[in-house]
Scaffold this motif. Sequence first.
Motif, mmCIF file in Angstrom:
data_model
loop_
_atom_site.group_PDB
_atom_site.id
_atom_site.type_symbol
_atom_site.label_atom_id
_atom_site.label_comp_id
_atom_site.label_asym_id
_atom_site.label_seq_id
_atom_site.Cartn_x
_atom_site.Cartn_y
_atom_site.Cartn_z
ATOM 1 N N PHE A 31 0.959 -1.212 0.055
ATOM 2 C CA PHE A 31 -0.052 0.113 -0.180
ATOM 3 C C PHE A 31 1.031 1.233 0.065
ATOM 4 N N GLU A 54 -2.491 -1.025 5.912
ATOM 5 C CA GLU A 54 -2.672 0.282 5.166
ATOM 6 C C GLU A 54 -2.772 1.301 5.999
ATOM 7 N N THR A 112 -9.519 -1.536 3.895
ATOM 8 C CA THR A 112 -9.154 -0.271 3.340
ATOM 9 C C THR A 112 -10.245 0.886 3.690
ATOM 10 N N SER A 140 -9.443 -1.715 -3.212
ATOM 11 C CA SER A 140 -8.897 -0.439 -3.347
ATOM 12 C C SER A 140 -10.003 0.558 -3.957
ATOM 13 N N TYR A 198 -10.326 -4.726 -7.442
ATOM 14 C CA TYR A 198 -10.204 -5.967 -6.479
ATOM 15 C C TYR A 198 -9.924 -6.907 -7.292
ATOM 16 N N SER A 223 -3.057 -1.316 -4.766
ATOM 17 C CA SER A 223 -3.464 -0.178 -4.273
ATOM 18 C C SER A 223 -3.477 0.980 -5.243
#
Length: 325
Positions: A64, A132, A188, A248, A262, A297
């Motif tokens: 990330f 993250e 996330t 993300s 994804y 990410s």
Amino acid sequence: MLTYFRQRYPTRVEIDKTGKIIEVSLPNPMNDERLHIALSTDGRHWTPLNNNQPIWDQKMRDQFIQRGPDGLWRLVATGGDGDTAARKQFGPTCIYATSPDLIHWKTESFPHLMNDVRNEAGQMARNIWAPEYFYDKDTQTYTLLWSSSFEDAGWKKSRLWYCQTTDWKTFTPAKELFAPNYSVIDGTLIKQDDTYYLFHKEEMFGAEYGERRAIRLATSKKLEGPYTVYEGPLNKGQLVPTITEGPSVMPDPIKKGWLLLYDYPMADCYGISSSLDLFHWTIETDISLPEDARHGSVSQITKAEAEALLKLYPNTIVRPKKLHK
């Protein structure tokens, strides 16, 4: 910019009606747990750099990356558990690295975030997965979030945890952020208006639960929670009706709304959905993404940064366009 690692799972884990774990072999496994980058101007069609080969040899998963208010890029990722003695003494850790330009990376020291946490049996957590962070401009505070489990596998009875820092040197003690009535990984976090949106993967499956390995959403008016699970129109609130993970979220760069990226871990491909309200999602079909990309990410970079990356990591192999549906 999409950052990712590459993998095709060697097996799929299933649980039969007696609770026995069964591993089903999958074809053509591969694994390249290093930093890869792809670029896009519309968020739907992504061109991998360096012929879809890594741009840094550091081993990692689930990386990330975001730019901080000081202009420094910070990377956190699954990994960093090579020192078995340290792991046994202090618990699991993760990778932390910084870069001024997305090209020159420096691995920084990082604490064992779950060192002081024990379960009722006095056991340490076994993992720190998919870390993250979220930066709060008002408090100038970074909130790190990740999943950890105390079971014999990282996906069992997993919860999301968090801690906070302002300087990346001192961190508050780890606390539970999200503990729903299902195992959860891959969190996330974004904020829109006065609401925090926590996208995550529900990790429940097998004869007892059915197939519930997919992305879900929970919301809260406070970053630390409590979070309310969104019960949407799909199976128990899942946003995509099949096995998905590694979400993300980004603003749609070409029209109003949002994009959710994804991966389909059992199908070895990537997916993108669009939404106007962050709750109701439509699967995009005209998309192209790097082969074997996993758990990406997304972040916005400048034109100069993109040109520098393209110059240093050009593509010399022309591949036919491949759609992921």
